[in-house]
Design an enzyme around this catalytic site. Structure first.
Site: not given
Length: 278
Positions: A61, A31-33, A36-37, A149
């Site tokens: 993670q 999330g918090y796109l 890049g996403h 990335k």
């Protein structure tokens, strides 16, 4: 576009699509796109009949001292980006939907996860491999899209899919950068204006390494020059700068064949990563 929170809802929808012979592409995210996403979604949109984006901040993670609670979240903003990219389904589960209270089954890996980010984040890749395996089992996509990335993560996912005979094509997509060269990252929002300016040293070091690698094949000399470049920025603190084989993630002495110059650097308290293939 649908937003669903349960595994059963995802499975029901994907089975319906596949019964019609439609292909499914997936973009796993926390999330918090950002752009890049969206570049991953755009690629998935071109290559598949249907696109699923998962939005799940995976607690497994994150280490005990890492930024799980502070990790930025904005589902409304994320949904707008997905909608603009033509996404068909967002899977946005709660942690308890993904992990039962007595959860005790993990997917782990040796070798590829021991260096680079794995050295200072020892639980990270076990969490990545476990959650991505679960997402692949839930969504059963034909293709899944990951950004370069996170170069080590991309190599780890590719090896996991190969080793475990998963019937999924992993597609790596180029790094998307800001106009001034900083790699797009959800963690860029942590940077103060002064730190944001200082963070440009990562891209400067990456470009220096790529330019040197055109003629200089001694990996140690290129890495040393990159480190010296980063150390010229007072707000920067190096976690690692290394030259590795792009597939095995093992250190290399010579920059021949497919290699990756990779780094993780703290700008203030924010840990940023960048890399370049040479």
């Amino acid at each position: 576009m649908k937003i669903v929170k349960t595994i059963n809802e995802v499975r029901k929808q994907v089975k319906e699509w596949k019964s019609l012979g439609q292909s499914v592409g997936m973009v796993p995210t926390m999330g918090y796109l950002h752009e890049g996403h969206k570049s991953l979604m755009d690629c998935a949109r071109k290559e598949n009949d249907k696109v699923v984006v998962s939005i799940f901040v995976n607690p497994m993670q994150f280490g005990p001292t890492e930024d799980l609670a502070e990790y930025p979240r904005d589902l409304e903003h994320d949904a707008e980006i997905c909608e603009s990219a033509g996404v068909d389904l967002i899977f946005h589960p709660e942690p308890e939907e993904m992990y039962a209270d007595d959860f005790c089954s993990f997917v782990d890996m040796d070798t590829l996860t021991e260096g680079l980010c794995g050295r200072t984040r020892p639980v990270h890749f076990r969490g990545v491999c476990t959650v991505v395996t679960k997402l692949f089992n839930i969504v059963t996509p034909d293709r899944a899209y990951f950004g370069q990335k996170d170069g080590q993560q991309l190599a780890v996912i590719r090896r996991m899919v190969r080793d475990l005979n998963m019937d999924i094509q992993i597609v790596g997509c180029p790094i998307v950068r800001e106009e001034d060269g900083l790699a797009k990252s959800s963690r860029n929002t942590y940077l103060s204006p002064e730190e944001r300016k200082a963070a440009l040293i990562l891209n400067q070091a990456v470009r220096l390494g790529a330019e040197m690698a055109e003629t200089e094949k001694d990996a140690a000399k290129v890495v040393l020059a990159m480190k010296e470049k980063i150390q010229s920025e007072p707000l920067a603190r190096i976690d690692y700068v290394e030259a590795v084989d792009a597939l095995s993630m093992q250190p290399v002495e010579r920059l021949t064949g497919g290699c990756m110059l990779a780094m993780a650097v703290y700008i203030g308290k924010t840990r940023l990563i960048d890399n370049v293939l040479v």
